[in-house]
Design an enzyme around this catalytic site. Structure first.
Site, mmCIF file in Angstrom:
data_model
loop_
_atom_site.group_PDB
_atom_site.id
_atom_site.type_symbol
_atom_site.label_atom_id
_atom_site.label_comp_id
_atom_site.label_asym_id
_atom_site.label_seq_id
_atom_site.Cartn_x
_atom_site.Cartn_y
_atom_site.Cartn_z
ATOM 1 C CG HIS A 1 -7.912 12.650 4.330
ATOM 2 N ND1 HIS A 1 -8.588 13.275 5.353
ATOM 3 C CD2 HIS A 1 -6.759 12.187 4.870
ATOM 4 C CE1 HIS A 1 -7.877 13.194 6.469
ATOM 5 N NE2 HIS A 1 -6.758 12.547 6.203
ATOM 6 C CG HIS A 2 -5.856 10.165 -0.523
ATOM 7 N ND1 HIS A 2 -6.483 8.962 -0.704
ATOM 8 C CD2 HIS A 2 -5.192 10.057 0.662
ATOM 9 C CE1 HIS A 2 -6.201 8.155 0.302
ATOM 10 N NE2 HIS A 2 -5.425 8.802 1.153
ATOM 11 C CE LYS B 1 -9.307 9.185 5.946
ATOM 12 N NZ LYS B 1 -8.558 8.016 6.425
ATOM 13 N N GLY C 1 0.812 -1.217 0.000
ATOM 14 C CA GLY C 1 0.000 0.000 0.000
ATOM 15 C C GLY C 1 0.843 1.262 0.000
ATOM 16 N NE ARG C 2 -3.001 5.619 -0.740
ATOM 17 C CZ ARG C 2 -4.053 5.100 -1.357
ATOM 18 N NH1 ARG C 2 -4.106 5.094 -2.661
ATOM 19 N NH2 ARG C 2 -5.063 4.600 -0.678
HETATM 20 P P1 NAD Z 1 -3.675 1.400 0.639
HETATM 21 O O1 NAD Z 1 -5.022 0.983 0.144
HETATM 22 O O2 NAD Z 1 -2.716 2.045 -0.305
HETATM 23 O O3 NAD Z 1 -2.918 0.120 1.262
HETATM 24 C C1 NAD Z 1 -3.538 -0.863 2.046
HETATM 25 C C2 NAD Z 1 -2.768 -2.161 1.810
HETATM 26 O O4 NAD Z 1 -3.266 -3.141 2.719
HETATM 27 C C3 NAD Z 1 -2.935 -2.707 0.389
HETATM 28 O O5 NAD Z 1 -1.670 -3.049 -0.175
HETATM 29 C C4 NAD Z 1 -3.788 -3.956 0.611
HETATM 30 O O6 NAD Z 1 -3.538 -4.980 -0.364
HETATM 31 C C5 NAD Z 1 -3.327 -4.360 2.008
HETATM 32 N N1 NAD Z 1 -4.236 -5.319 2.631
HETATM 33 C C6 NAD Z 1 -5.581 -5.457 2.485
HETATM 34 N N2 NAD Z 1 -6.029 -6.518 3.177
HETATM 35 C C7 NAD Z 1 -4.952 -7.059 3.790
HETATM 36 C C8 NAD Z 1 -4.775 -8.189 4.623
HETATM 37 N N3 NAD Z 1 -5.811 -8.983 4.961
HETATM 38 N N4 NAD Z 1 -3.521 -8.468 5.085
HETATM 39 C C9 NAD Z 1 -2.471 -7.694 4.735
HETATM 40 N N5 NAD Z 1 -2.573 -6.608 3.907
HETATM 41 C C10 NAD Z 1 -3.802 -6.311 3.443
HETATM 42 O O7 NAD Z 1 -3.933 2.321 1.897
HETATM 43 P P2 NAD Z 1 -2.929 3.347 2.624
HETATM 44 O O8 NAD Z 1 -3.156 4.716 2.096
HETATM 45 O O9 NAD Z 1 -1.552 2.766 2.623
HETATM 46 O O10 NAD Z 1 -3.528 3.327 4.105
HETATM 47 C C11 NAD Z 1 -3.587 2.117 4.865
HETATM 48 C C12 NAD Z 1 -4.332 2.385 6.154
HETATM 49 O O11 NAD Z 1 -3.564 3.286 6.958
HETATM 50 C C13 NAD Z 1 -5.702 3.048 5.984
HETATM 51 O O12 NAD Z 1 -6.577 2.552 6.976
HETATM 52 C C14 NAD Z 1 -5.416 4.519 6.210
HETATM 53 O O13 NAD Z 1 -6.547 5.248 6.610
HETATM 54 C C15 NAD Z 1 -4.389 4.403 7.308
HETATM 55 N N6 NAD Z 1 -3.499 5.563 7.499
HETATM 56 C C16 NAD Z 1 -3.191 5.866 8.786
HETATM 57 C C17 NAD Z 1 -2.308 6.897 9.059
HETATM 58 C C18 NAD Z 1 -1.939 7.148 10.497
HETATM 59 O O14 NAD Z 1 -1.090 8.025 10.761
HETATM 60 N N7 NAD Z 1 -2.503 6.405 11.454
HETATM 61 C C19 NAD Z 1 -1.746 7.648 8.024
HETATM 62 C C20 NAD Z 1 -2.076 7.296 6.702
HETATM 63 C C21 NAD Z 1 -2.955 6.240 6.448
#
Ligand code: NAD
Length: 274
Positions: A158-159, A162, A16-17
């Site tokens: 947010h983007h 989300k 993921g990102r």
């Molecule tokens: P994203 O969609 O780019 O990445 C999520 C990743 O999780 C994907 O690669 C997906 O394939 C993977 N995934 C899905 N199901 C899974 C599983 N069962 N096991 C393992 N991996 C799995 O999203 P993102 O932008 O990287 O954000 C991820 C999460 O982090 C979101 O919930 C987002 O809101 C959160 N986030 C939190 C903060 C913070 O500071 N707490 C900051 C940014 C994003």
């Protein structure tokens, strides 16, 4: 001379990102090593080298679809809410600390976190930025000082990808405002002022509005509105590396903590934000 131990870290949500940003930060750091990169079953990146996936060189760690953390390591989970319960259970079974950044968690997952924190140390935060952690603290201080006579409204951007709205961060800031003025957020939060919900603002409400679009990494503006003046407190994230750096700071911090449920405020020494 004291040498800090290298903290081995497993990243969940590696493709993921955030996952890729976390991997980059770990590979470029000299205080952590990447133990594992985990993502969901299926999908193009499985079996790929995690360093290359993150835009760097090969590091000899391939992306796998099963989390199997080893003792003395830390798991950092930024995946999707539906995956979180299984990851928490894996950490408890293995007896390793967890840093959880995934947002949009179900109530049952939050309860599971509390139960799990009797056995392992967990840092859970909707936003790992130091600036937002401070904004949340300041929000409570300002709200407590101004009281309910200043209307509190929050705007988050947010983007477009989300999934959850309002953001976990917005809810946390709004909760700090509510708590500081003796209100229960659930009873006073307004997220929709359009259509059949339209009516004049009631005193004591806390409005939370979400804007989605483009590539905005995250912006939160808390407004306090009064007759003739308005106070605005804004945090803008320009680079998702800030969340990754905060989460990895939390990972190094939690590696040697006793079981418990901690926040980013604990990590940066601010204590409970309420
Ligand atoms: P994203 O969609 O780019 O990445 C999520 C990743 O999780 C994907 O690669 C997906 O394939 C993977 N995934 C899905 N199901 C899974 C599983 N069962 N096991 C393992 N991996 C799995 O999203 P993102 O932008 O990287 O954000 C991820 C999460 O982090 C979101 O919930 C987002 O809101 C959160 N986030 C939190 C903060 C913070 O500071 N707490 C900051 C940014 C994003």
């Amino acid at each position: 001379m004291t040498t800090e131990r290298l903290v081995p870290i497993s990243i969940v949500g590696a493709r993921g990102r955030m996952g890729k940003t976390l991997i980059r930060e770990i590979v470029l750091s000299d205080s952590m090593i990447l133990e594992a990169a985990v993502d969901r079953e299926g999908g193009a990146g499985l079996g790929q080298d995690a360093g290359r996936l993150a835009g760097l060189h090969d590091i000899g760690v391939t992306v796998v679809d099963e989390l199997r953390p080893r003792r003395n390591s830390v798991v950092v989970d930024f995946s999707l809410a539906h995956a979180t319960d299984a990851n928490i259970r894996r950490c408890v079974e293995a007896g390793v600390p967890l840093v959880l950044g995934t947002t949009g968690l179900q109530k049952s997952t939050r309860e599971l976190l509390r139960t799990a924190s009797r056995e392992i140390a967990i840092v859970s935060a909707a936003n790992f930025s130091v600036g937002v952690t401070l904004l949340t603290r300041i929000a409570g201080l300002v709200a407590g000082s101004l009281g309910e006579s200043w209307d509190a409204e929050l705007l988050e951007i947010h983007h477009s990808h989300k999934r959850d709205a309002p953001s976990g961060t917005a809810l946390r800031i709004a909760k700090a405002v509510a708590k500081a003025t003796g209100r229960d957020l659930e009873g006073v939060m307004r997220t929709d002022r359009a259509g059949e919900h339209a009516r004049p603002r009631e005193r004591g409400e806390i409005g939370v509005a979400a804007v989605r679009g483009g590539d905005s990494i995250g912006e939160h503006t808390l407004m306090f509105l009064a007759e003739g003046e308005r106070l605005e407190l804004t945090h803008r994230a320009f680079d998702r590396a800030i969340f990754a750096r905060g989460a990895l700071r939390a990972a190094r911090w939690v590696a040697s903590r006793a079981p418990g449920l901690y926040t980013m405020a604990d990590v940066i020494g601010l204590g409970d934000l309420g």
